[in-house]
Design an enzyme around this catalytic site. Structure first.
Site, PDB file in Angstrom:
ATOM      1  N   ASP A 408      67.475 -63.090 -21.748  1.00  0.00           N
ATOM      2  CA  ASP A 408      68.544 -62.141 -21.472  1.00  0.00           C
ATOM      3  C   ASP A 408      69.872 -62.761 -21.899  1.00  0.00           C
ATOM      4  O   ASP A 408      69.949 -63.949 -22.238  1.00  0.00           O
ATOM      5  CB  ASP A 408      68.535 -61.822 -19.969  1.00  0.00           C
ATOM      6  CG  ASP A 408      69.406 -60.639 -19.607  1.00  0.00           C
ATOM      7  OD1 ASP A 408      69.803 -59.877 -20.510  1.00  0.00           O
ATOM      8  OD2 ASP A 408      69.686 -60.470 -18.401  1.00  0.00           O
ATOM      9  N   GLU A 411      73.313 -61.911 -26.500  1.00  0.00           N
ATOM     10  CA  GLU A 411      74.025 -61.125 -27.523  1.00  0.00           C
ATOM     11  C   GLU A 411      74.910 -61.980 -28.456  1.00  0.00           C
ATOM     12  O   GLU A 411      75.179 -61.490 -29.565  1.00  0.00           O
ATOM     13  CB  GLU A 411      74.889 -60.053 -26.833  1.00  0.00           C
ATOM     14  CG  GLU A 411      74.120 -58.960 -26.172  1.00  0.00           C
ATOM     15  CD  GLU A 411      73.464 -59.391 -24.870  1.00  0.00           C
ATOM     16  OE1 GLU A 411      72.431 -58.804 -24.506  1.00  0.00           O
ATOM     17  OE2 GLU A 411      73.965 -60.331 -24.237  1.00  0.00           O
ATOM     18  N   ASP A1243      27.078   0.852  19.426  1.00  0.00           N
ATOM     19  CA  ASP A1243      26.032   1.010  18.417  1.00  0.00           C
ATOM     20  C   ASP A1243      26.407   2.156  17.491  1.00  0.00           C
ATOM     21  O   ASP A1243      27.362   2.909  17.737  1.00  0.00           O
ATOM     22  CB  ASP A1243      24.713   1.292  19.154  1.00  0.00           C
ATOM     23  CG  ASP A1243      23.488   1.175  18.271  1.00  0.00           C
ATOM     24  OD1 ASP A1243      23.617   0.670  17.134  1.00  0.00           O
ATOM     25  OD2 ASP A1243      22.408   1.589  18.716  1.00  0.00           O
ATOM     26  N   GLU A1246      28.600   2.467  12.082  1.00  0.00           N
ATOM     27  CA  GLU A1246      28.792   2.141  10.662  1.00  0.00           C
ATOM     28  C   GLU A1246      29.787   3.076   9.952  1.00  0.00           C
ATOM     29  O   GLU A1246      30.350   2.624   8.945  1.00  0.00           O
ATOM     30  CB  GLU A1246      27.441   2.162   9.934  1.00  0.00           C
ATOM     31  CG  GLU A1246      26.519   1.028  10.326  1.00  0.00           C
ATOM     32  CD  GLU A1246      25.931   1.185  11.720  1.00  0.00           C
ATOM     33  OE1 GLU A1246      25.712   0.154  12.384  1.00  0.00           O
ATOM     34  OE2 GLU A1246      25.705   2.332  12.138  1.00  0.00           O
ATOM     35  N   ASP A1349      18.114  -3.839  14.206  1.00  0.00           N
ATOM     36  CA  ASP A1349      16.782  -3.337  14.560  1.00  0.00           C
ATOM     37  C   ASP A1349      15.731  -4.032  13.704  1.00  0.00           C
ATOM     38  O   ASP A1349      15.248  -3.500  12.693  1.00  0.00           O
ATOM     39  CB  ASP A1349      16.730  -1.824  14.371  1.00  0.00           C
ATOM     40  CG  ASP A1349      17.732  -1.098  15.263  1.00  0.00           C
ATOM     41  OD1 ASP A1349      18.163  -1.701  16.263  1.00  0.00           O
ATOM     42  OD2 ASP A1349      18.091   0.044  14.951  1.00  0.00           O
TER      43      ASP A1349
END
Length: 1676
Positions: A408, A411, A1243, A1246, A1349
């Site tokens: 480093d 420069e 019952d 449906e 059923d």
């Protein structure tokens, strides 16, 4: 960037330079020849001087060095000037090219040189020269025309020590930075032809770029030495440039790993902590770097013996962990002594050797000031200095075994201007012209320009200082910024995005400055988003290191670029010329980072190639277009380019470890299904392995379904222990059926370990053993699998060929023996185009448009032209994706779900990723943890028509469960081309017969063992097709597509997540877990009394008695028949004896009554009945109620009875607000005025009708009752109105809006359930239970369900288990089948085994039809009764455990009847098990399901299991086992590690709740166990929600059993007395004493043991221990 104004001096120079020209002497004639090398003298024309001392004569030299490289040089004719002593660029001595790619033209006045490419006559270098000289300075301006996209940009080139203050191609204010690079490159046109210009000059200079386009050089010394390089591509230009200046060095492999650094850790302890936390976080991390703070007073070749004490040992620890250590060295050497007063030997040895940079006198070292204080500077151009530097490095290495050097401040940098003494006033420090550099002062932040080095004056060699130091240090150059930034406080977002980008820097290092907070990844938290993202992408980096290392090899050998601009590969595309926000690794990996704050969508340009998402392998549809790439917080864009083969390696946390791991290849096929690549491999660290031949080199090529892995060089023996083990091939469009492999051209052999992913079109070949050093071949066969075809004519079981083709589909004859469709969609089917798409943090929105050009397939109904897709990331584990018509509102399901009002997920924690696919359109959802695609609808056949919506998805495996309610033969669905209809109907269960409920939900297991669930919230009639692709196709005839997905990841967790959304299961009353009796066909009250008294006499536990519709007058709701006039008194009696009573209610209300019937008349008043649309007329039907005053003939058929005696009935519309109040009043009045009850059984909802649609069997809307597409339902072609209401009837939602029964038919039962539950609780004031036949998602919040059923057949036993497990998924856990069967006479053995099984149904009821034999337990014989009593006593004994499980799912969701795979999903054998089940996690039931069997085979999961009956460890786990199963026995097992609360049984739960509690403590292998008990009064409403409950936890730890009270909101000591404790598997050591600590008293208690069988029984019945107080029991 703003245009900088010129100074007055600069303007004067420009004007004068235009005036001052040079006349060429004889140059035109000379250059017009083909002579490869030319020298020409140029003479200055008299003109005004600017600085004085102008050069009158200069020498121009040209050379045609190669076909593509031209050099021209201008020097002082009379005086030698400084020339750059470059390590690699020497005077050209090569052969003269016979022909060049360029020609050179010279213009005499004004003088200029033009270099022209011959092939296109493009002038790419034209120059005009202007010179002046004064003393030792030499100024010149040189103009070159070229294409450049920046305007008026000035850059200075002079090394200076400055911080990089912005992330951009140029520094802020154009300040000169650390290096001095004088090369530029230009692309000429879309052919790719390019050129580069290199000026070999190291003096300070500035460059001006103008839009003409012109570049102007202004240099203040040396000579002009230009190299013009031509190439056919930008990459070729760079390659030739690097061949000229020196090819990049080959880095050490480890140096490509991730590195951590920081300026001023402060101490070694801090460094250690940084290393430790990043190791703990699993960050791939090769190198720890320390900045100058490790040094003693920042002196090179020292370390701080206090703050960094133990540094050598720390370095050894790094090495022991496979890591490396890099130190920083600055060139400046302190002139001060050591901190202890000792001599600084590095300085002394350097002074003795005379290695320093000197002042202008040539012998006095120049003194500056840097980090250590006053310093001298090594002259690295001095050979003696190089030796001294190497020696110092070696001496320090003896103490600290570093692995690399970071140089480093070279420069060269100084903190004072020039030197301690300042700088002399001369033309070197203050030249006549100073370029636009930092501070406009040459020696700013550096040393004086008149200082002297071996190579020359600092004025000339300043910019070579770092270069010379690098030569001395032999540093390898790689490029990368300080990740997360060096100066300034970073932010989490900035650092996270930078870590993603930095993971793909060639030099990948995180580094920052003093005083700022740490920014290593783990600093942000071990499980932070930044850590997880960093780990992920660094793992990808490490995976790709063989590829990156090979790129460096190619850079080292051929000068190719590693981090490559996009234009280098796609020069034909002008869009790539300006693309600087993404880059490539070599030619094959495109990297698209997020570079702006707060952004998650990047506008990225995708060049013209085939591209694959690196992380998923999926092919992208993008090509030569700009896309909005969604890159959420943890993502960077990574795409592999088709046509390339990438070598990879299994990553690890260091390269030391990863280099030992298996290698692999990623083959990314291009549009021609070809690809190529290579691999270089050596030991990764030894110098000159290429020169010595100590390496392995591979060339890969793929085409025509063959991969050639050719080893072209094998000189690294140690590397041959490594092997290619996996090969991933991307872009295979057809199914791969076979993989063949061979070594070195030997005969091909089949390789079985491969998988093909059709979603992503990836072939993954595993478990190869292709050792390095050898060549191999791999072949694969592809076929277009019939499993990939999707039915284009689902309208019928067999598609007519003519109709198929007329529809626009494809036809394949001759498949009659198989199940795949004859009529199928073309693969390219894509009816909708994605017109726009928007990704956000909470979801995705996309708009689709009907693709008229491709919508040639005419499916039923009319297509919707515009669609919108919305994806919402509701939670981390749950998302919704919805497709609907944005222009016209369509019906949507009015069922409320528990979803967040705004999404609560976070990107970093989500379990999934979603992507909208194009061409064809589809949605793809991927599980992040495994990468598995779990939803992929990018398949043919997508349709969104008015009455036909179809979407298909691939499934991640063949293991899919759910969809109901329809009977099938196993829990896992059969994917062999089966279609299942869903539409609620009064249909007894049968194979493929759509039945009572509607549940469009499934759970799927993925190959990795993860699970997810999917709900389609749609209530229209639909069917689903499973096919062995594996894939699933939905078809629905209305509404929209509204999907919800739950990511689990385990089956039980996915189920809990689903239940959270639909509502968790109802909490039944305690008594509802007791045994129950019912039958259809009781003739009078006395028959019920007979059953009850028989059960009590036989002492068979029994809690609930029912009556079916027999109790009603003519099956009219809310009435009692004369034959049952004594029923209310009987009900009162048995309720007084601890029993409960449930009655049945049907929804249909008679409208033919001749006497007052309040249910109907009040219904009319409240307007509650379903009507024809836009009228006040009821749509009449017929169900059970008989006409008044009609004699019933029981001998005629049901259909005959409908015509002869059934009344007209109206159906209540339970959606209407008024209906709930009406229904509630009828229920209350019946309870108050006629008969008490405790639960309601609803019952026929449906809804069921005994006529089709209406009493006339004629509905009014053909399109709704016979829609364009009829789903695959029972009686498919009889119309949707078959045995139910007409589809056009109108129902009114709670908000007053009107809906068609067509849309809400499947919600009818659902709409009745909650009003019934609310009415029951208001009526009785108790919790009660509702049992409903018809259900829809969310129904389980208020009701249970029986499985309908069924039939008294053996094959109905296992179907009852399947049904219970499915309804557990559906959120309805209180379920069970009719024990012993509903239809047909049951038989003795069947009923025996069914009673044993039914004893462990949550809803345990024996029920059968009229005119069949009795089948209640006391109707058989005494042996049967004894068996029933024993097994039901077991049930009652376990009721506290069962009740606790019911509470657990009520509170948290999940299953009670639990498939084995929910607990043991990592045992794949459990995925197919459906003839066994668990009660919760701890109790396994293995029933006999076949006639007359006395043994049963079952799977025993991998856990410790105890026989419930004996308490013995069965000693079997992880395998199938055959258990003995005598007639009177069902196999029951308790899982080790669990504690089951129990209670002594009694005749019913009213009495059993007063008996002693018990505990079964089943120890696991470590003598540990845990369990809980939930307890409340068993019948009050919302005890959990109101905190009116008791909750205790029990824990076994070796020989100590403790209880912990978690909640004490219900105390009834008489119900909570603890009696016996059974410890199973206690261990082999005999017990000598058992002690109880209770209420702070310690007493010895009674016990007995069976030491041989590890059984211990502890008797607390005399100790008065109640569970509301904690206890501790220990034994010794």
């Amino acid at each position: 960037m703003a245009r900088k104004k010129f100074s007055g001096l600069e303007i004067s120079l420009i004007v004068l330079f235009v005036i001052v020209t040079i006349i060429a002497i004889a140059l035109v004639a000379v250059l017009a020849t083909k002579t490869p090398a030319v020298e020409a003298k140029l003479k200055r024309i008299p003109s005004p001087t600017v600085f004085g001392g102008d050069l009158d004569n200069v020498l121009l030299t040209t050379q045609s060095q190669t076909v593509n490289r031209f050099r021209f040089k201008i020097t002082d004719l009379n005086n030698a000037r400084f020339k750059v002593p470059h390590q690699y660029i020497q005077e050209f001595t090569g052969p003269v090219p016979s022909e060049t790619a360029y020609e050179v033209q010279v213009t005499e006045i004004p003088f200029s040189i033009k270099v022209i490419r011959k092939s296109n006559r493009r002038t790419f270098a034209a120059s005009a020269l202007h010179f002046c000289s004064s003393l030792n300075s030499f100024g010149n301006t040189f103009h070159t025309s070229f294409s450049y996209r920046e305007f008026h940009l000035r850059s200075s080139y002079f090394s200076a020590d400055m911080y990089l203050v912005c992330y951009a191609p140029y520094s802020q204010n154009n300040n000169n930075l650390y290096g001095h690079q004088t090369f530029f490159m230009c692309i000429e046109d879309t052919s790719g032809k390019s050129f580069g210009v290199f000026l070999l000059n190291s003096n300070a200079m500035e460059i001006l770029i103008q839009p003409t386009p012109i570049v102007t050089y202004r240099v203040i010394g040396g000579i002009l030495d230009f190299y013009i390089i031509l190439g056919d591509t930008p990459e070729q230009v760079v390659q030739q440039y690097q061949e000229l200046v020196g090819l990049p060095a080959m880095p050490a492999y480890w140096s490509l790993g991730f590195q951590l650094s920081r300026w001023n850790y402060g101490s070694l302890d801090v460094v250690k902590e940084v290393v430790k936390r990043n190791r703990d976080a699993g960050i791939p991390f090769d190198t720890q770097v320390t900045d100058i703070d490790y040094m003693e007073e920042k002196k090179d070749f020292t370390y701080d013996q206090v703050a960094f004490q133990g540094l050598p040992e720390f370095v050894q620890d790094l090495h022991d962990h496979g890591q490396k250590y890099v130190i920083i060295l600055d060139p400046a050497i302190s002139i001060e002594k050591r901190i202890n007063g000792a001599d600084y030997e590095t300085y002394d040895r350097g002074s003795a050797a005379g290695v320093w940079v000197n002042e202008s006198d040539g012998f006095t070292p120049i003194i500056g000031e840097v980090w250590p204080g006053l310093t001298v500077y090594p002259d690295f151009t001095n050979p003696t200095c190089i030796d001294w530097w190497a020696n110092e490095c070696s001496i320090f290495y003896q103490g600290v075994k570093y692995d690399g050097l970071w140089i480093d401040m070279n420069e060269v940098s100084s903190f004072i201007q020039g030197s301690k003494k300042g700088c002399n006033e001369n033309k070197l420090n203050y030249p006549p012209f100073t370029p636009d550099i930092l501070d406009k002062l040459l020696y700013s932040k550096t040393i004086c320009m008149d200082s002297v080095q071996t190579w020359g004056k600092q004025y000339d060699v300043h910019s070579l200082y770092g270069y010379s130091m690098a030569i001395a240090t032999e540093k390898v150059y790689r490029v990368g910024a300080d990740i997360c930034g060096f100066v300034g406080e970073t932010t989490e977002e900035l650092c996270r995005r930078w870590m993603q980008l930095g993971a793909f820097y060639p030099f990948s290092r995180n580094h920052n400055a003093d005083v700022y907070q740490h920014q290593d990844p783990a600093f942000f938290g071990q499980n932070s988003l930044l850590v997880n993202s960093s780990r992920h992408y660094l793992s990808i980096r490490y995976t790709l290191l063989p590829f990156l290392y090979t790129l460096f090899y190619r850079a080292h050998m051929f000068g190719e670029t590693v981090a490559r601009p996009v234009l280098h590969e796609f020069y034909e595309d002008t869009n790539s010329w300006i693309e600087d926000l993404e880059f490539m690794w070599g030619p094959a990996l495109l990297i698209t980072p997020v570079l702006r704050q707060g952004v998650d969508t990047v506008s990225a340009y995708i060049p013209d190639a085939t591209w694959y998402d690196y992380e998923t392998g999926a092919k992208r549809p993008w090509r030569k277009q700009r896309v909005n790439m969604y890159l959420p917080a943890d993502k960077i864009g990574l795409h592999l380019r088709g046509g390339y083969i990438i070598p990879i390696q299994e990553p690890d946390v260091t390269t030391t470890a990863s280099r030992k791991n298996p290698l692999g290849l990623i083959v990314a096929l291009d549009e021609n299904n070809a690809a190529a690549g290579d691999l270089f491999w050596d030991d990764g660290e030894t110098k000159n392995t290429i020169q010595s031949g100590s390496y392995i080199l591979y060339r890969f090529s793929a085409s025509n379904n063959t991969l050639n892995i050719e080893c072209t060089h094998s000189g690294y023996q140690e590397g041959t222990t490594l092997a290619f083990q996996t090969i991933k091939i991307l872009g295979l469009t057809d199914t791969v059926t076979e993989v063949l492999v061979a070594e070195n051209g030997q005969q091909m052999a089949a390789h079985r370990n491969f998988t093909y992913d059709p979603s992503n079109q990836i072939l993954l070949i595993k478990n190869l053993n292709f050792n390095l050093g050898k060549s191999f071949n791999v072949q694969w066969n592809q076929v277009y699998s019939e499993n990939e075809t999707f039915n284009c004519y689902p309208d019928a079981d067999s598609a007519p060929e003519a109709e198929c083709k007329q529809r626009g589909c494809l036809w394949r004859a001759g498949v009659s023996l198989s199940k795949e469709p004859e009529c199928y969609f073309p693969r390219q089917d894509n009816p909708y185009l994605v017109k726009s798409m928007h990704y956000s943090s909470t979801g995705i929105t996309a708009d689709l448009e009907l693709n008229a050009a491709n919508a040639r397939i005419k499916l039923p109904s009319e297509p919707i032209s515009t669609l919108r897709v919305e994806v919402k990331y509701h939670k981390d584990e749950m998302l919704q994706f919805k497709i609907y018509d944005p222009l016209n509102k369509r019906y949507e399901v009015p069922v409320p779900l528990n979803i967040p009002t705004t999404p609560t997920s976070s990107h970093e924690n989500r379990l999934y990723d979603v992507e909208i696919k194009e061409n064809p359109f589809g949605i793809q959802i991927r599980r992040r943890s495994s990468g598995r695609v779990i939803w992929d609808s990018r398949l043919p056949g997508f349709a969104f028509n008015d009455q036909f919506i179809q979407i298909s998805t691939r499934l991640p495996s063949e293991y899919i469960y759910g969809f109901g309610e329809v009977e099938h033969t196993a829990f896992k669905r059969d994917l062999n081309w089966n279609t299942w209809g869903m539409f609620t109907r009064d249909q007894p269960p049968g194979y493929k017969l759509n039945s009572y409920g509607f549940h469009p939900y499934y759970m799927a297991l993925e190959e990795e063992g993860n699970a997810h669930g999917v709900l389609l919230l749609n209530s229209n009639a639909m069917d689903v097709t499973f096919q062995p692709t594996p894939a699933l196709t939905y078809r629905t005839i209305g509404g929209i597509l509204d999907f919800y997905m739950f990511l689990g990841p385990t089956p039980e967790v996915a189920t809990q997540q689903y239940h959270e959304v639909i509502g968790r299961p109802v909490m039944p009353p305690y008594w509802a877990l007791g045994f129950q009796l019912c039958r259809y066909g009781y003739r009078n009250t006395s028959q019920i009394v007979e059953v009850y008294e028989g059960m009590v006499a036989a002492q068979i536990p029994y809690d609930v008695q029912y009556t079916d519709i027999d109790y009603m007058e003519r099956q009219l709701d809310f009435t009692i028949d004369d034959e049952f006039s004594e029923l209310p008194q009987f009900v009162d009696r048995i309720r007084g004896e601890g029993m409960k009573y449930i009655i049945i209610l049907d929804p249909a209300i008679s409208g033919n009554e001749t006497k007052p019937y309040p249910a109907f008349t009040r219904g009319i008043e409240k307007d509650v009945f379903v009507k024809w649309p836009n009228t006040s007329d009821i749509c009449w039907a017929k169900v059970w109620p008989d006409l008044p005053n009609v004699t019933i003939d029981e001998t005629i058929t049901e259909d005959e009875a409908v015509n002869a005696s059934r009344a007209h009935v109206a159906f209540p519309d339970f959606f209407r607000n008024a209906t709930a109040g009406w229904w509630e009043r009828e229920i209350i009045d019946f309870y108050t005025d006629q008969m008490k009850f405790d639960g309601l059984w609803i019952d026929m909802n449906e809804p069921s009708s005994f006529v089709n649609g209406t009493t006339s069997n004629q509905c009014r809307n053909e399109r709704l009752n016979y829609p364009p597409y009829s789903p695959a339902l029972t009686k498919r072609y009889e119309g949707l109105h078959f045995r139910t209401m007409c589809m056009e009837t109108e129902q009114i939602l709670s908000d007053g809006s009107s809906v068609l029964h067509y849309d809400v038919h499947n919600l009818y039962g659902w709409s009745q359930i909650k009003p019934t539950y609310d009415a029951l609780q208001k009526t009785t004031g108790k919790r009660g239970i509702v049992i409903s036949r018809s259900t829809y998602p969310t129904a389980g919040r208020w009701s249970g369900h029986w499985l309908g059923d069924n039939y008294a057949r053996w094959d109905n036993l296992d179907k009852s288990i399947i049904g219970m497990m499915e309804f557990s998924l559906f959120g309805i856990s209180y379920t069970g089948a009719d024990i012993c069967g509903f239809f047909n006479d049951s038989e003795y053995h069947l009923c025996t085994r069914w009673t044993q099984l039914g004893a462990f149904y949550p809803y345990s009821r024996n029920h059968n039809i009229a005119f069949t034999r009795r089948q209640d337990p006391v109707s058989w014989n005494e042996t049967f009764a004894t068996m029933a009593r024993d097994v039901l006593n077991i049930r009652y004994n376990l009721l506290p455990y069962f009740y606790t499980q019911m509470h657990d799912i009520h509170a948290h969701g999940g299953t009670v009847i639990r498939p084995l795979m929910h607990e043991f999903f990592d045992e794949k054998e459990t995925w197919d098990v459906f003839e066994q089940f668990l009660w919760g996690p701890a109790f396994m039931v293995t029933p006999v399901l076949t006639p007359y069997a006395e043994s049963v085979r079952g799977y025993v999961p991998n856990a410790r299991w105890f026989d419930y009956h004996t308490g013995l460890d069965i000693g079997v786990r992880g395998q199938f086992h055959v258990f003995n199963a005598p007639f009177d026995t069902i196999n029951l097992h308790v899982r080790g590690g669990h504690i089951l609360p129990c209670q002594e049984p009694a005749q019913n739960t009213h009495f059993s709740r007063q008996n002693h509690m018990k505990l079964i403590v089943a120890a696991d292998d470590n003598q540990m166990a845990q369990g809980t008990l939930f307890w409340d009064d068993g019948d009050s409403i919302d005890t959990y929600e109101r905190d009116l409950y008791f909750l205790a936890q029990f824990n076994l730890n070796k020989t100590t059993l403790t209880s912990t009270i978690l909640k004490n909101g219900y105390i009834n000591k008489s119900e909570m007395i603890l009696g016996l404790i059974y410890v199973l598997g206690k261990g082999n050591t005999p017990v000598n004493a058992v002690n109880l600590i209770y209420k702070e008293n310690t007493v010895s208690v009674t016990f007995n043991q069976d030491a041989a069988n590890q059984l211990l029984t502890i008797d607390l019945r005399t100790e008065h221990v109640t569970l509301d107080e904690p206890f501790e029991i220990s034994w010794s």
